[in-house]
Motif scaffolding. Structure first.
Motif, PDB file in Angstrom:
ATOM      1  N   ILE A 140      33.986  11.428  10.830  1.00  0.00           N
ATOM      2  CA  ILE A 140      32.741  11.773  10.144  1.00  0.00           C
ATOM      3  C   ILE A 140      31.795  10.576  10.158  1.00  0.00           C
ATOM      4  O   ILE A 140      30.599  10.708  10.472  1.00  0.00           O
ATOM      5  N   ALA A 141      32.325   9.395   9.862  1.00  0.00           N
ATOM      6  CA  ALA A 141      31.496   8.190   9.873  1.00  0.00           C
ATOM      7  C   ALA A 141      30.954   7.914  11.282  1.00  0.00           C
ATOM      8  O   ALA A 141      29.809   7.489  11.451  1.00  0.00           O
ATOM      9  N   ARG A 142      31.769   8.157  12.278  1.00  0.00           N
ATOM     10  CA  ARG A 142      31.352   7.902  13.665  1.00  0.00           C
ATOM     11  C   ARG A 142      30.150   8.750  14.061  1.00  0.00           C
ATOM     12  O   ARG A 142      29.207   8.262  14.699  1.00  0.00           O
ATOM     13  N   VAL A 143      30.178  10.040  13.698  1.00  0.00           N
ATOM     14  CA  VAL A 143      29.101  10.929  14.141  1.00  0.00           C
ATOM     15  C   VAL A 143      27.863  10.865  13.246  1.00  0.00           C
ATOM     16  O   VAL A 143      26.815  11.404  13.611  1.00  0.00           O
ATOM     17  N   LEU A 144      27.968  10.200  12.095  1.00  0.00           N
ATOM     18  CA  LEU A 144      26.801  10.012  11.230  1.00  0.00           C
ATOM     19  C   LEU A 144      25.875   8.945  11.817  1.00  0.00           C
ATOM     20  O   LEU A 144      26.326   7.929  12.341  1.00  0.00           O
ATOM     21  N   LYS A 145      24.587   9.181  11.677  1.00  0.00           N
ATOM     22  CA  LYS A 145      23.611   8.146  12.022  1.00  0.00           C
ATOM     23  C   LYS A 145      23.673   7.025  10.982  1.00  0.00           C
ATOM     24  O   LYS A 145      24.092   7.257   9.843  1.00  0.00           O
ATOM     25  N   PRO A 146      23.265   5.816  11.336  1.00  0.00           N
ATOM     26  CA  PRO A 146      23.169   4.757  10.327  1.00  0.00           C
ATOM     27  C   PRO A 146      22.295   5.224   9.165  1.00  0.00           C
ATOM     28  O   PRO A 146      21.203   5.769   9.365  1.00  0.00           O
ATOM     29  N   GLY A 147      22.807   5.055   7.954  1.00  0.00           N
ATOM     30  CA  GLY A 147      22.104   5.549   6.772  1.00  0.00           C
ATOM     31  C   GLY A 147      22.383   7.007   6.464  1.00  0.00           C
ATOM     32  O   GLY A 147      21.885   7.543   5.469  1.00  0.00           O
ATOM     33  N   GLY A 148      23.188   7.668   7.314  1.00  0.00           N
ATOM     34  CA  GLY A 148      23.515   9.071   7.097  1.00  0.00           C
ATOM     35  C   GLY A 148      24.366   9.281   5.862  1.00  0.00           C
ATOM     36  O   GLY A 148      25.043   8.367   5.387  1.00  0.00           O
ATOM     37  N   ARG A 149      24.351  10.515   5.349  1.00  0.00           N
ATOM     38  CA  ARG A 149      25.039  10.827   4.097  1.00  0.00           C
ATOM     39  C   ARG A 149      26.132  11.860   4.319  1.00  0.00           C
ATOM     40  O   ARG A 149      25.990  12.744   5.157  1.00  0.00           O
ATOM     41  N   VAL A 150      27.205  11.739   3.558  1.00  0.00           N
ATOM     42  CA  VAL A 150      28.288  12.712   3.605  1.00  0.00           C
ATOM     43  C   VAL A 150      28.684  13.082   2.182  1.00  0.00           C
ATOM     44  O   VAL A 150      28.682  12.228   1.284  1.00  0.00           O
ATOM     45  N   ALA A 151      29.006  14.363   1.971  1.00  0.00           N
ATOM     46  CA  ALA A 151      29.516  14.814   0.674  1.00  0.00           C
ATOM     47  C   ALA A 151      30.602  15.847   0.910  1.00  0.00           C
ATOM     48  O   ALA A 151      30.466  16.718   1.768  1.00  0.00           O
ATOM     49  N   THR A 152      31.679  15.713   0.156  1.00  0.00           N
ATOM     50  CA  THR A 152      32.795  16.644   0.283  1.00  0.00           C
ATOM     51  C   THR A 152      33.282  17.066  -1.099  1.00  0.00           C
ATOM     52  O   THR A 152      33.158  16.312  -2.069  1.00  0.00           O
TER      53      THR A 152
END
Length: 281
Positions: A140-152
């Motif tokens: 998930i971190a790999r495919v996120l852009k820099p500054g991208g957000r994730v929520a689970t």
């Protein structure tokens, strides 16, 4: 991925494909139930109109379809391990008239996307089933852009989730089930305080926060509760398949007694508790 983890993944895929008809049948009930968690995920992601979003383990399509309605100039890639679940998601997409989505059947531990592809990632109740949660978080971190957000979202402790324990407790009391392997996929695998936050941190994510979210499974009747749980909950069905006729009847009777005791007025509205974990790249 190790062979043992591949076996877990394949078992998960087979199970979710098998139960896709039940999820389609009970989609309205469970989407209403899970909506507060999806809404908290959406709120925490602070979506922009042009965002490109990845929704992982989307099942019948949420919260990805709702996200798509909010990122009108962007798009959502809706994924799940089970192709049959995505068939239902596509039907829901057509019914809602949403066109800025695409569907990809894939494994979260081997995402078929390039680095830095997405502005945001959502994942509602997927982590507890992933064979390797750290590898999933790293992907998930790999495919996120820099500054991208994730929520689970993951389920909180059993004591706050009677909707699970009412039926699984009765099964455990009446059947000798094999003890799950430590760390094996399961409903409450991620309930330990700080577990997902620590995994996010190990994956290189930052600004991590955790919020408890309440929900209500509005079954209205105990019959609806029993029928829904025995048609969508894989652990329940797997266990009951091994019960003889008398054992099955005893478990059902105990569950009905438990639920009726808790809701003597006959209006079965079962509270739940989940944790929504947020992080940034």
């Amino acid at each position: 991925m190790e062979q043992a983890l591949e076996q877990i993944r394949d078992q998960q895929k087979q199970s979710w494909n098998k139960f896709s008809p039940g999820w389609k049948k009970w989609d309205d009930l469970f989407m209403d139930f899970l909506n507060p968690n999806g809404q908290e995920i959406i709120d925490s992601l602070h979506l922009r109109d042009t965002d490109v979003v990845l929704d992982i383990a989307a099942g019948t399509g949420e919260p990805g379809l709702t996200i798509a309605s909010k990122v009108k100039k962007g798009k959502v890639v809706i994924t799940d391990l089970a192709e049959e679940m995505l068939v239902v998601a596509r039907e829901n997409k057509e019914r809602k008239g949403i066109d800025n989505v695409e569907f990809v059947a894939c494994d979260v531990c081997e995402l078929p996307f390039t680095d830095n592809s997405f502005d945001a990632v959502s994942c509602r109740f997927g982590f507890m089933f992933f064979p390797d949660m750290l590898l999933a978080a790293k992907e998930i971190a790999r495919v996120l852009k820099p500054g991208g957000r994730v929520a689970t979202a993951v389920w909180n402790v059993p004591d706050k989730n009677f909707w699970v324990t009412a039926i699984m407790g009765a099964i455990s009391r009446n059947m000798e089930l094999p003890a799950p392997q430590p760390g094996a996929p399961g409903m409450f695998r991620c309930a330990k305080e700080g577990l997902i936050a620590e995994i996010f941190e190990q994956a290189g994510l930052k600004n991590i926060s955790v919020k408890e979210v309440a929900g209500t499974l509005d079954c209205k009747t105990v019959d609806t509760y029993w029928n829904a749980m025995t048609e969508v909950a894989a652990p329940v069905v797997a266990a009951l398949d091994k019960a003889d006729e008398a054992g099955y009847a005893k478990i059902k009777s105990e569950v009905f007694d438990l639920v009726n005791q808790k809701f003597p007025d006959g209006n079965v509205q079962i509270d739940s508790s989940a944790l929504v974990i947020y992080g940034e790249k």
